[in-house]
Motif scaffolding. Structure first.
Motif, PDB file in Angstrom:
ATOM      1  N   MET A   1       0.858  -1.089  -0.162  1.00  0.00           N
ATOM      2  CA  MET A   1      -0.013   0.025   0.099  1.00  0.00           C
ATOM      3  C   MET A   1       0.867   1.137  -0.071  1.00  0.00           C
ATOM      4  SD  MET A   1      -3.227   1.015   2.608  1.00  0.00           S
ATOM      5  CE  MET A   1      -2.333   0.545   4.074  1.00  0.00           C
ATOM      6  N   PHE A   2       0.717   2.197  -0.786  1.00  0.00           N
ATOM      7  CA  PHE A   2       1.564   3.358  -1.185  1.00  0.00           C
ATOM      8  C   PHE A   2       0.662   4.382  -0.725  1.00  0.00           C
ATOM      9  CE2 PHE A   2       4.263   6.233  -3.843  1.00  0.00           C
ATOM     10  CZ  PHE A   2       5.095   6.438  -3.102  1.00  0.00           C
ATOM     11  N   LEU A   3       1.095   5.238   0.271  1.00  0.00           N
ATOM     12  CA  LEU A   3       0.031   6.201   0.662  1.00  0.00           C
ATOM     13  C   LEU A   3       0.417   7.677   0.506  1.00  0.00           C
ATOM     14  CD1 LEU A   3      -0.892   4.565   4.150  1.00  0.00           C
ATOM     15  CD2 LEU A   3      -2.301   4.751   2.162  1.00  0.00           C
ATOM     16  N   ARG A   4       1.640   7.647  -0.052  1.00  0.00           N
ATOM     17  CA  ARG A   4       2.045   9.049  -0.201  1.00  0.00           C
ATOM     18  C   ARG A   4       1.493   9.692  -1.650  1.00  0.00           C
ATOM     19  NH1 ARG A   4       8.379  10.752  -0.759  1.00  0.00           N
ATOM     20  NH2 ARG A   4       8.203  12.928  -0.330  1.00  0.00           N
ATOM     21  N   TYR A   5       1.604  10.726  -1.877  1.00  0.00           N
ATOM     22  CA  TYR A   5       0.934  11.632  -3.184  1.00  0.00           C
ATOM     23  C   TYR A   5      -0.464  11.534  -3.277  1.00  0.00           C
ATOM     24  CZ  TYR A   5       6.068  11.134  -4.303  1.00  0.00           C
ATOM     25  OH  TYR A   5       7.563  11.382  -4.136  1.00  0.00           O
ATOM     26  N   LYS A   6      -1.176  12.138  -2.474  1.00  0.00           N
ATOM     27  CA  LYS A   6      -2.756  12.153  -2.312  1.00  0.00           C
ATOM     28  C   LYS A   6      -3.021  13.458  -2.748  1.00  0.00           C
ATOM     29  CE  LYS A   6      -3.237   7.856  -1.596  1.00  0.00           C
ATOM     30  NZ  LYS A   6      -3.646   6.885  -3.074  1.00  0.00           N
ATOM     31  N   GLY A   7      -4.259  13.762  -3.018  1.00  0.00           N
ATOM     32  CA  GLY A   7      -4.739  15.047  -3.280  1.00  0.00           C
ATOM     33  C   GLY A   7      -4.507  15.574  -4.605  1.00  0.00           C
ATOM     34  N   LYS A   8      -5.065  16.695  -5.128  1.00  0.00           N
ATOM     35  CA  LYS A   8      -4.822  17.523  -6.269  1.00  0.00           C
ATOM     36  C   LYS A   8      -3.356  17.816  -6.479  1.00  0.00           C
ATOM     37  CE  LYS A   8      -9.321  19.955  -7.278  1.00  0.00           C
ATOM     38  NZ  LYS A   8      -9.825  21.363  -7.330  1.00  0.00           N
ATOM     39  N   ALA A   9      -2.954  18.361  -5.357  1.00  0.00           N
ATOM     40  CA  ALA A   9      -1.636  18.704  -5.526  1.00  0.00           C
ATOM     41  C   ALA A   9      -0.478  17.624  -6.026  1.00  0.00           C
ATOM     42  CB  ALA A   9      -1.029  19.568  -4.246  1.00  0.00           C
ATOM     43  N   TRP A  10      -0.684  16.532  -5.548  1.00  0.00           N
ATOM     44  CA  TRP A  10       0.205  15.513  -5.530  1.00  0.00           C
ATOM     45  C   TRP A  10      -0.297  14.430  -6.696  1.00  0.00           C
ATOM     46  CZ3 TRP A  10       4.425  16.298  -2.910  1.00  0.00           C
ATOM     47  CH2 TRP A  10       4.322  17.205  -1.802  1.00  0.00           C
ATOM     48  N   GLU A  11      -1.515  14.230  -7.008  1.00  0.00           N
ATOM     49  CA  GLU A  11      -2.184  13.526  -8.089  1.00  0.00           C
ATOM     50  C   GLU A  11      -2.134  14.125  -9.345  1.00  0.00           C
ATOM     51  OE1 GLU A  11      -2.778  10.396  -8.142  1.00  0.00           O
ATOM     52  OE2 GLU A  11      -3.509   9.734  -6.078  1.00  0.00           O
ATOM     53  N   GLU A  12      -2.374  15.472  -9.438  1.00  0.00           N
ATOM     54  CA  GLU A  12      -2.866  16.157 -10.859  1.00  0.00           C
ATOM     55  C   GLU A  12      -1.889  17.178 -10.934  1.00  0.00           C
ATOM     56  OE1 GLU A  12      -6.885  17.418 -10.581  1.00  0.00           O
ATOM     57  OE2 GLU A  12      -7.422  15.435  -9.491  1.00  0.00           O
ATOM     58  N   LYS A  13      -1.567  17.823 -10.068  1.00  0.00           N
ATOM     59  CA  LYS A  13      -0.706  19.042 -10.429  1.00  0.00           C
ATOM     60  C   LYS A  13       0.667  19.073 -10.101  1.00  0.00           C
ATOM     61  CE  LYS A  13      -4.113  21.558 -12.388  1.00  0.00           C
ATOM     62  NZ  LYS A  13      -3.938  21.943 -13.714  1.00  0.00           N
ATOM     63  N   PHE A  14       0.991  17.780  -9.891  1.00  0.00           N
ATOM     64  CA  PHE A  14       2.749  17.567  -9.470  1.00  0.00           C
ATOM     65  C   PHE A  14       3.391  17.594 -11.043  1.00  0.00           C
ATOM     66  CE2 PHE A  14       5.511  14.187  -7.369  1.00  0.00           C
ATOM     67  CZ  PHE A  14       6.222  15.332  -6.555  1.00  0.00           C
ATOM     68  N   LEU A  15       4.196  18.486 -11.076  1.00  0.00           N
ATOM     69  CA  LEU A  15       4.883  18.512 -12.389  1.00  0.00           C
ATOM     70  C   LEU A  15       5.410  16.777 -12.805  1.00  0.00           C
ATOM     71  CD1 LEU A  15       5.018  20.528 -14.983  1.00  0.00           C
ATOM     72  CD2 LEU A  15       7.305  21.018 -13.982  1.00  0.00           C
ATOM     73  N   PRO A  16       6.295  16.383 -12.007  1.00  0.00           N
ATOM     74  CA  PRO A  16       7.076  15.219 -12.355  1.00  0.00           C
ATOM     75  C   PRO A  16       6.056  14.092 -12.497  1.00  0.00           C
ATOM     76  CG  PRO A  16       7.665  15.916 -10.073  1.00  0.00           C
ATOM     77  CD  PRO A  16       6.616  16.895 -10.470  1.00  0.00           C
ATOM     78  N   ARG A  17       5.018  14.239 -12.412  1.00  0.00           N
ATOM     79  CA  ARG A  17       3.989  12.741 -12.463  1.00  0.00           C
ATOM     80  C   ARG A  17       4.028  12.827 -14.060  1.00  0.00           C
ATOM     81  NH1 ARG A  17      -0.795  13.489 -14.259  1.00  0.00           N
ATOM     82  NH2 ARG A  17      -1.972  11.688 -13.569  1.00  0.00           N
ATOM     83  N   LEU A  18       3.975  13.959 -14.796  1.00  0.00           N
ATOM     84  CA  LEU A  18       3.706  14.114 -16.079  1.00  0.00           C
ATOM     85  C   LEU A  18       4.998  13.525 -16.773  1.00  0.00           C
ATOM     86  CD1 LEU A  18       2.415  17.842 -16.512  1.00  0.00           C
ATOM     87  CD2 LEU A  18       1.158  15.617 -16.275  1.00  0.00           C
ATOM     88  N   THR A  19       4.687  13.262 -18.274  1.00  0.00           N
ATOM     89  CA  THR A  19       5.898  12.580 -18.875  1.00  0.00           C
ATOM     90  C   THR A  19       6.588  13.768 -19.806  1.00  0.00           C
ATOM     91  OG1 THR A  19       4.430  12.519 -21.053  1.00  0.00           O
ATOM     92  CG2 THR A  19       4.452  10.525 -19.538  1.00  0.00           C
ATOM     93  N   SER A  20       7.734  13.460 -20.103  1.00  0.00           N
ATOM     94  CA  SER A  20       8.571  14.660 -20.905  1.00  0.00           C
ATOM     95  C   SER A  20       7.789  15.032 -22.035  1.00  0.00           C
ATOM     96  CB  SER A  20       9.771  13.912 -21.314  1.00  0.00           C
ATOM     97  OG  SER A  20      10.352  14.961 -22.133  1.00  0.00           O
ATOM     98  N   HIS A  21       6.923  14.302 -22.996  1.00  0.00           N
ATOM     99  CA  HIS A  21       6.055  14.741 -23.976  1.00  0.00           C
ATOM    100  C   HIS A  21       4.958  15.643 -23.373  1.00  0.00           C
ATOM    101  CE1 HIS A  21       7.702  11.393 -27.131  1.00  0.00           C
ATOM    102  NE2 HIS A  21       8.538  12.383 -26.408  1.00  0.00           N
TER     103      HIS A  21
END
Ligand SMILES: [Zn+2]
Length: 269
Positions: A1-21
């Motif tokens: 169970m990985f509990l880090r990175y919850k909420g809009k800031a971390w799920e949606e607007k966290f820049l490095p979650r995006l790919t380079s493209h």
């Protein structure tokens, strides 16, 4: 169970979650990139050494919850360490030197520039970083041509009607303000039974202050025995929640203003 990175800031607007493209294809004109800079340093017997970084992450989590999904505002992985050499020697303090922190922030800014970004916010939650980051902000502006913004949310006067004048002025570390906020976000990390009150003794001084207009340079052991400055015994989770609510309201609006601001708009034609 990985509990880090919850909420809009971390799920949606966290820049490095995006790919380079995906980052390549972002509209960079009005994109604002937020870099949180905190500290890992002693905060007395009752608060975790991660207090400043924890407050920064929690504040940004709240702010991003309040932003419109369409807002072109992105969060970078926070810099958890700050310039905390005023606390060195007090266990748990891990400090970057001024050179390291300024080099780190400058390198991140240069990298953002290479990716095509135009706007960077330095989001600071440790008082000891402020002077350095303001110098770095101007250097980034000059060296990279990025628009650079700076906020220390602790200086937004969000508690001016909640705390005494003495607390507002000299309660600068581990006092009612910070303790209340940590109680509101991570109560099980606060040791209530060890909370104390200590203020530097400034009686007899007409001009000199710790953080005011006329001041002296200090390290923490110069101004405190316990490692705190302020009254942690009056802290409440309720007060912390009120402060965070006010700050995140204000910042959600301020972030939008930063994302549309153009530095060229302020010079008279
Ligand atoms: Zn602090």
């Amino acid at each position: 169970m990985f509990l880090r990175y919850k909420g809009k800031a971390w799920e949606e607007k966290f820049l490095p979650r995006l790919t380079s493209h995906e980052i390549r294809d972002l509209d960079k004109e009005d994109a604002l990139v937020v870099l949180s800079i905190g500290a890992v340093e002693q905060h007395g017997a009752h608060l975790p050494v991660m207090t400043d970084s924890l407050i920064g992450e929690s504040t940004l989590t709240d702010v991003f919850e309040k932003l419109d999904a369409s807002a072109n505002i992105w969060m970078l992985p926070p810099i958890s360490y700050g310039k905390s050499n005023e606390h060195l020697g007090l266990p748990g303090t891990i400090s970057l030197s001024a050179e390291t922190l300024s080099g780190l922030v400058m390198d991140i800014a240069k990298s953002l520039k290479e990716s095509g970004f135009r706007r960077l916010l330095l989001f600071n939650t440790h008082g000891g970083n402020t002077d350095l980051l303001l110098v770095v902000a101007r250097e980034i502006r000059i060296v990279t041509d990025l628009m650079v913004f700076f906020i220390s949310p602790g200086s937004l006067n969000a508690a001016s009607d909640l705390l005494s004048e003495k607390e507002l002025e000299d309660g600068i570390h581990g006092g009612a303000y910070e303790t209340s906020i940590v109680k509101s976000i991570k109560p099980c990390w606060v040791h209530d039974d060890l909370a104390t009150s200590e203020f530097p003794d400034l009686t007899g001084l007409q001009y000199l202050t710790v953080e005011g207009k006329i001041r002296f340079a200090w390290k923490m052991t110069d101004i405190s025995r316990s490692g705190i400055a302020g009254d942690a015994t009056i802290a409440t989770a309720q007060m912390g929640a009120t402060i965070q609510e006010r700050i995140s309201d204000m910042l959600a609006d301020a972030f939008v203003e930063m994302a549309s601001f153009e530095i060229t708009q302020i010079v008279n034609p």
